[in-house]
Design a protein around this motif. Structure first.
Motif, PDB file in Angstrom:
ATOM      1  N   VAL A 288       7.394   8.067  -5.233  1.00 10.38           N
ATOM      2  CA  VAL A 288       6.173   8.936  -5.418  1.00 10.38           C
ATOM      3  C   VAL A 288       6.693  10.407  -4.701  1.00 10.38           C
ATOM      4  O   VAL A 288       6.294  11.269  -5.310  1.00 10.38           O
ATOM      5  N   HIS A 289       7.470  10.319  -3.810  1.00 12.84           N
ATOM      6  CA  HIS A 289       7.799  11.839  -3.077  1.00 12.84           C
ATOM      7  C   HIS A 289       8.721  12.491  -4.194  1.00 12.84           C
ATOM      8  O   HIS A 289       8.542  13.735  -4.181  1.00 12.84           O
TER       9      HIS A 289
ATOM     10  N   ARG B 224       2.306   2.891  10.561  1.00 17.01           N
ATOM     11  CA  ARG B 224       2.531   1.720   9.903  1.00 17.01           C
ATOM     12  C   ARG B 224       1.183   0.794   9.610  1.00 17.01           C
ATOM     13  O   ARG B 224       0.576   0.720  10.219  1.00 17.01           O
ATOM     14  N   PRO B 225       1.446   0.235   8.234  1.00 16.85           N
ATOM     15  CA  PRO B 225       0.203  -0.550   7.958  1.00 16.85           C
ATOM     16  C   PRO B 225      -0.251  -2.008   8.738  1.00 16.85           C
ATOM     17  O   PRO B 225       0.910  -2.505   9.292  1.00 16.85           O
ATOM     18  N   PRO B 226      -1.202  -2.407   8.807  1.00 20.95           N
ATOM     19  CA  PRO B 226      -1.509  -3.677   9.254  1.00 20.95           C
ATOM     20  C   PRO B 226      -0.786  -4.810   8.581  1.00 20.95           C
ATOM     21  O   PRO B 226      -0.507  -4.770   7.464  1.00 20.95           O
ATOM     22  N   ALA B 227      -0.599  -5.918   8.902  1.00 20.70           N
ATOM     23  CA  ALA B 227      -0.105  -7.118   8.427  1.00 20.70           C
ATOM     24  C   ALA B 227      -1.097  -7.362   7.340  1.00 20.70           C
ATOM     25  O   ALA B 227      -2.231  -7.403   7.293  1.00 20.70           O
ATOM     26  N   SER B 228      -0.618  -8.338   6.329  1.00 21.62           N
ATOM     27  CA  SER B 228      -1.350  -8.654   5.119  1.00 21.62           C
ATOM     28  C   SER B 228      -0.799  -9.842   4.650  1.00 21.62           C
ATOM     29  O   SER B 228       0.324  -9.518   3.986  1.00 21.62           O
ATOM     30  N   ALA B 229      -1.450 -11.088   4.307  1.00 20.84           N
ATOM     31  CA  ALA B 229      -0.880 -12.073   3.700  1.00 20.84           C
ATOM     32  C   ALA B 229      -0.951 -11.999   2.248  1.00 20.84           C
ATOM     33  O   ALA B 229      -0.232 -12.667   1.422  1.00 20.84           O
ATOM     34  N   ALA B 230      -1.700 -11.095   1.699  1.00 24.83           N
ATOM     35  CA  ALA B 230      -1.725 -10.958   0.169  1.00 24.83           C
ATOM     36  C   ALA B 230      -0.941  -9.614  -0.340  1.00 24.83           C
ATOM     37  O   ALA B 230      -1.050  -9.477  -1.562  1.00 24.83           O
ATOM     38  N   GLY B 231      -0.066  -9.116   0.409  1.00 26.20           N
ATOM     39  CA  GLY B 231       0.791  -8.030   0.066  1.00 26.20           C
ATOM     40  C   GLY B 231      -0.119  -6.710   0.345  1.00 26.20           C
ATOM     41  O   GLY B 231      -1.147  -6.713   1.149  1.00 26.20           O
ATOM     42  N   TRP B 232       0.648  -5.622  -0.106  1.00 25.17           N
ATOM     43  CA  TRP B 232      -0.034  -4.261   0.172  1.00 25.17           C
ATOM     44  C   TRP B 232      -0.339  -3.567  -1.216  1.00 25.17           C
ATOM     45  O   TRP B 232       0.271  -3.843  -2.196  1.00 25.17           O
ATOM     46  N   PHE B 233      -0.960  -2.400  -1.290  1.00 28.61           N
ATOM     47  CA  PHE B 233      -1.318  -1.736  -2.383  1.00 28.61           C
ATOM     48  C   PHE B 233      -0.812  -0.288  -2.102  1.00 28.61           C
ATOM     49  O   PHE B 233      -1.066   0.240  -0.890  1.00 28.61           O
ATOM     50  N   VAL B 234      -0.050   0.266  -2.957  1.00 21.87           N
ATOM     51  CA  VAL B 234       0.497   1.704  -2.287  1.00 21.87           C
ATOM     52  C   VAL B 234       0.015   2.607  -3.669  1.00 21.87           C
ATOM     53  O   VAL B 234       0.210   2.293  -4.666  1.00 21.87           O
ATOM     54  N   LYS B 235      -0.408   3.745  -2.966  1.00 20.09           N
ATOM     55  CA  LYS B 235      -0.810   4.787  -3.811  1.00 20.09           C
ATOM     56  C   LYS B 235      -0.704   6.170  -3.196  1.00 20.09           C
ATOM     57  O   LYS B 235      -0.693   6.296  -2.025  1.00 20.09           O
ATOM     58  N   PRO B 236      -0.753   7.249  -4.058  1.00 19.99           N
ATOM     59  CA  PRO B 236      -0.414   8.617  -3.579  1.00 19.99           C
ATOM     60  C   PRO B 236      -1.732   8.975  -2.763  1.00 19.99           C
ATOM     61  O   PRO B 236      -2.719   8.676  -2.948  1.00 19.99           O
ATOM     62  N   ASN B 237      -1.335   9.725  -1.718  1.00 18.60           N
ATOM     63  CA  ASN B 237      -2.491  10.185  -0.701  1.00 18.60           C
ATOM     64  C   ASN B 237      -3.163  11.295  -1.260  1.00 18.60           C
ATOM     65  O   ASN B 237      -4.545  11.173  -1.247  1.00 18.60           O
ATOM     66  N   ARG B 238      -2.883  12.196  -2.041  1.00 18.59           N
ATOM     67  CA  ARG B 238      -3.592  13.363  -2.365  1.00 18.59           C
ATOM     68  C   ARG B 238      -3.671  13.473  -4.109  1.00 18.59           C
ATOM     69  O   ARG B 238      -4.305  14.451  -4.287  1.00 18.59           O
ATOM     70  N   LEU B 239      -2.904  12.749  -4.757  1.00 24.08           N
ATOM     71  CA  LEU B 239      -3.009  12.895  -6.145  1.00 24.08           C
ATOM     72  C   LEU B 239      -3.886  11.919  -6.804  1.00 24.08           C
ATOM     73  O   LEU B 239      -3.877  10.742  -6.815  1.00 24.08           O
ATOM     74  N   GLY B 240      -4.872  12.680  -7.723  1.00 19.90           N
ATOM     75  CA  GLY B 240      -5.686  11.976  -8.457  1.00 19.90           C
ATOM     76  C   GLY B 240      -6.626  11.086  -7.716  1.00 19.90           C
ATOM     77  O   GLY B 240      -6.947  11.082  -6.550  1.00 19.90           O
ATOM     78  N   ALA B 241      -6.892   9.713  -8.502  1.00 19.99           N
ATOM     79  CA  ALA B 241      -7.773   8.967  -7.801  1.00 19.99           C
ATOM     80  C   ALA B 241      -7.012   7.711  -6.896  1.00 19.99           C
ATOM     81  O   ALA B 241      -6.089   7.979  -6.491  1.00 19.99           O
ATOM     82  N   LYS B 242      -7.461   6.455  -7.473  1.00 16.91           N
ATOM     83  CA  LYS B 242      -7.209   5.442  -6.771  1.00 16.91           C
ATOM     84  C   LYS B 242      -5.995   4.554  -7.432  1.00 16.91           C
ATOM     85  O   LYS B 242      -5.613   3.272  -6.935  1.00 16.91           O
ATOM     86  N   ILE B 243      -5.175   5.354  -8.353  1.00 18.28           N
ATOM     87  CA  ILE B 243      -4.335   4.768  -8.989  1.00 18.28           C
ATOM     88  C   ILE B 243      -2.995   4.254  -8.128  1.00 18.28           C
ATOM     89  O   ILE B 243      -2.910   4.824  -7.371  1.00 18.28           O
ATOM     90  N   GLY B 244      -2.119   3.420  -8.676  1.00 26.19           N
ATOM     91  CA  GLY B 244      -1.025   2.751  -8.123  1.00 26.19           C
ATOM     92  C   GLY B 244       0.225   3.244  -8.731  1.00 26.19           C
ATOM     93  O   GLY B 244       1.158   3.016  -8.203  1.00 26.19           O
ATOM     94  N   ILE B 245       0.141   4.435  -9.732  1.00 23.85           N
ATOM     95  CA  ILE B 245       1.194   4.752 -10.591  1.00 23.85           C
ATOM     96  C   ILE B 245       1.835   3.830 -11.171  1.00 23.85           C
ATOM     97  O   ILE B 245       1.781   3.928 -12.562  1.00 23.85           O
ATOM     98  N   TRP B 246       2.560   2.853 -10.866  1.00 21.27           N
ATOM     99  CA  TRP B 246       3.494   1.918 -11.439  1.00 21.27           C
ATOM    100  C   TRP B 246       2.782   0.489 -11.294  1.00 21.27           C
ATOM    101  O   TRP B 246       2.093   0.054 -10.363  1.00 21.27           O
ATOM    102  N   PRO B 247       3.321  -0.418 -12.202  1.00 17.94           N
ATOM    103  CA  PRO B 247       2.855  -1.776 -12.088  1.00 17.94           C
ATOM    104  C   PRO B 247       3.193  -2.393 -10.839  1.00 17.94           C
ATOM    105  O   PRO B 247       2.367  -3.588 -10.309  1.00 17.94           O
TER     106      PRO B 247
END
Length: 350
Positions: A191-192, A151-174
């Motif tokens: 993503v799966h 589980r990720p830590p709490a975040s007041a600013a929300g979270w960023f979700v990205k594939p673990n092994r695919l490509g670079a730092k992209i988020g795939i979708w807006p």
């Protein structure tokens, strides 16, 4: 003694796409995944120029497709051979096999050793190592197909979700920057379903995107040779569509149709010198502790108060991309082909 030879090993988009389709990936998703190898497509027309610039330094240049590498590398003399891996990968791509093949044949490589190819391609494991080293990387959770592994830590600013092994730092979708963890889990299912990957879920961090590039053109090049630039594209983060506008046939079409404009590169030191100094210190740590050398890049988010967030590092940066070409010109005063040839010459000198 035979002439020094630089062997550039690369995987092609077509070979990857054919493999993915045979494995049951949908046509569009196979296209999106294989796009990450488009730097080999973009660099191929420049092979004659690289050959010429290498020859001017007494070096032979031999580009080799990955599937031919086992045969080409077998039995070559270590004293006069240098293997440069252009395209990496441990999951969807197979380029990580090239430095391992070089080691199997007792051949020296340009770039980091093969163990780092596996590490940097797995964002969750890589982040754990960076965190242990005390570097300012966002903490992360890990989810696969709607289930939390960590589980990720709490975040007041929300979270960023990205594939673990695919490509670079992209988020795939807006909507990869999301405001609740149920949404993050929904993204992990998408993503799966599309890419068969897990996702890293990190607290969203503010700031501008920064790319730090390194090429060891001189034998004594260290962190001072890093090129550190804000990459201002007008968007907060890169999506799959944005990413596909950078390279290859899809990139050329995007430019021709007016759908893409190159991001602006602005030296970080010009406005935030303190952040630039911090980034160089992080590079020094990675070069010492992890063995980054010869060629690599790092991605950061930098806040207005000079807070630096290390997002990830790459050991096969996109050489023909606009940012790396700009780095070669601004830092070394060379074209990409000249910088590659001189880097190889420097390694042979060492």
């Amino acid at each position: 003694m035979s002439k020094p030879t630089l062997i550039l090993v690369y995987e092609t988009e077509a070979a990857c796409r054919q493999r993915l389709k045979a494995d049951g990936f949908a046509e569009q998703h196979a296209l999106e995944i294989s796009y990450y190898l488009a730097q080999s497509t973009d660099l191929a027309p420049e092979f004659p120029d690289i050959e010429r610039t290498c020859a001017a330094r007494g070096i032979s240049f031999l580009p080799v497709e990955l599937d031919d590498a086992p045969t080409v590398l077998a039995g070559r003399p270590a004293a006069t051979t240098l293997v440069w891996t252009l395209t990496d990968g441990i999951a969807y791509f197979r380029g990580g096999a090239a430095p391992a093949l070089a080691r199997l044949n007792g051949l020296p490589t340009l770039g980091a050793d093969d163990s780092l190819f596996a590490l940097c391609q797995d964002k969750f494991r890589s982040g754990a190592v960076l965190s242990v080293l005390g570097l300012p990387t966002p903490p992360a959770g890990l989810a696969r197909d709607g289930e939390w592994l960590v589980r990720p830590p709490a975040s007041a600013a929300g979270w960023f979700v990205k594939p673990n092994r695919l490509g670079a730092k992209i988020g795939i979708w807006p909507d990869s920057h999301c405001g609740d963890l149920d949404h993050a889990l929904a993204l992990s299912r998408r993503v799966h379903d599309a890419y068969r990957d897990a996702v890293v879920v990190q607290p969203y961090v503010e700031g501008r995107n920064v790319r730090a590039s390194f090429l060891g053109v001189r034998p004594d090049a260290g962190p001072e040779a890093l090129g550190i630039f804000f990459v201002d594209s007008g968007t907060d983060f890169q999506t799959m569509d944005d990413s596909m506008a950078l390279y290859g046939d899809t990139g050329a079409a995007a430019i021709a149709e007016g759908r893409y404009t190159e991001p602006e590169l602005i030296a970080v030191a010009d406005s935030q010198p303190e952040a630039a100094v911090h980034i160089r210190s992080i590079a020094a740590m990675l070069m010492c502790a992890l063995g980054l050398r010869d060629v690599f890049s790092m991605d950061f988010r930098v806040e207005t108060d000079n807070t630096v967030h290390l997002i990830e590092f790459e050991i096969c940066p996109g050489l023909p991309c606009f940012d790396f070409r700009s780095y070669c010109r601004s830092r070394w005063g060379m074209s990409l082909a000249e910088a590659m040839a001189q880097t190889a010459a420097s390694r042979f000198e060492r």
